[in-house]
Design a protein around this motif. Structure first.
Motif, PDB file in Angstrom:
ATOM      1  N   GLN A  96     -25.405 -19.170  -8.764  1.00 50.67           N
ATOM      2  CA  GLN A  96     -25.234 -17.917  -7.902  1.00 50.67           C
ATOM      3  C   GLN A  96     -23.978 -18.043  -7.102  1.00 50.67           C
ATOM      4  O   GLN A  96     -23.622 -19.016  -6.751  1.00 50.67           O
ATOM      5  CB  GLN A  96     -26.599 -18.029  -6.876  1.00 50.67           C
ATOM      6  N   SER A 113     -22.266 -20.128  -4.517  1.00 51.88           N
ATOM      7  CA  SER A 113     -23.372 -20.274  -3.061  1.00 51.88           C
ATOM      8  C   SER A 113     -23.318 -21.787  -2.762  1.00 51.88           C
ATOM      9  O   SER A 113     -23.067 -22.797  -3.482  1.00 51.88           O
ATOM     10  CB  SER A 113     -24.572 -19.511  -3.339  1.00 51.88           C
ATOM     11  N   ASP A 116     -25.404 -23.943  -4.586  1.00 53.28           N
ATOM     12  CA  ASP A 116     -24.907 -24.343  -5.993  1.00 53.28           C
ATOM     13  C   ASP A 116     -23.589 -25.148  -5.768  1.00 53.28           C
ATOM     14  O   ASP A 116     -23.541 -26.022  -6.634  1.00 53.28           O
ATOM     15  CB  ASP A 116     -24.668 -23.089  -6.872  1.00 53.28           C
TER      16      ASP A 116
END
Length: 219
Positions: A96, A113, A116
């Motif tokens: 993401q 993100s 991640d």
């Protein structure tokens, strides 16, 4: 050959963006703590911990170059490692991306993100990457990759909860020229009262030793 001597023109902004993203992912800004005071909301980025990591990577770590240990600037190379790991993760799993902030382009790790980014660290630590595709000096060196990822996790926490944030305008000086300009925010967050000549702690139990006939008895 020194593995970290040739940097692109945007190396500094690239490195800053990468380590800001790392610090943000590990110790994030927490506005939900505002009711306990503004200082409790500060994350690692607000405390300039990314600058601590860069300084330490460039001045304190050593590599074996030839037969001798040598201090080698590792900040840019380590930023490239994180971005290589992020690119490989994006290519293999459903990662993401965080909203673009329009700062530094081509920094895959910062574009992920926070969750991640942590997954990228985990994949690097478990060597779930193509070691041949990593930048030097990490290429084909799984031991060094695991060491540096472990170091990064610890360095963020150490920088956040040490006296580093209180060095203020002197934080990027050499250690002997740094000066405390306040009380460390991380100490306030952790409830640490600061340096003392001694804290109450169990140091053992009083014993009486009776020496006799060349031996001794403990009472």
């Amino acid at each position: 050959m020194n593995p970290a001597v040739s940097f692109p023109a945007n190396a500094y902004s690239y490195t800053i963006a990468t380590f800001r993203a790392l610090a943000e992912a590990i110790v994030p800004f927490t506005p939900s703590m505002a009711e306990y005071g503004a200082e409790q909301t500060a994350g690692a980025v607000q405390l300039h911990v990314h600058e601590y990591i860069i300084w330490e990577l460039d001045h304190s770590l050593t590599l074996a170059v030839g037969f001798y240990p040598e201090v080698v600037p590792l900040a840019y190379s380590t930023a490239a490692l994180l971005n290589s790991g992020a690119s490989q993760m994006v290519a293999s799993v459903n990662a993401q991306f965080a909203p673009s902030n329009g700062t530094v382009p081509h920094v895959p790790f910062a574009a992920l993100s926070p969750a991640d980014r942590v997954r990228t660290l985990s994949r690097l630590e478990r060597l779930e990457v193509d070691l041949r595709a990593l930048p030097p000096p990490f290429r084909n060196d799984g031991g060094l990759v695991k060491f540096i990822v472990d170091y990064l996790n610890r360095a963020v926490m150490f920088g956040n909860y040490s006296e580093w944030p209180a060095y203020g305008t002197t934080r990027l000086e050499t250690p002997t020229r740094r000066r405390l300009e306040g009380f460390p925010v991380g100490w306030k967050q952790a409830g640490y009262p600061g340096v003392s000549l001694g804290y109450r702690a169990l140091r053992g139990y009083p014993l009486t030793i009776i020496r006799e006939d060349g031996g001794y008895t403990i009472v």
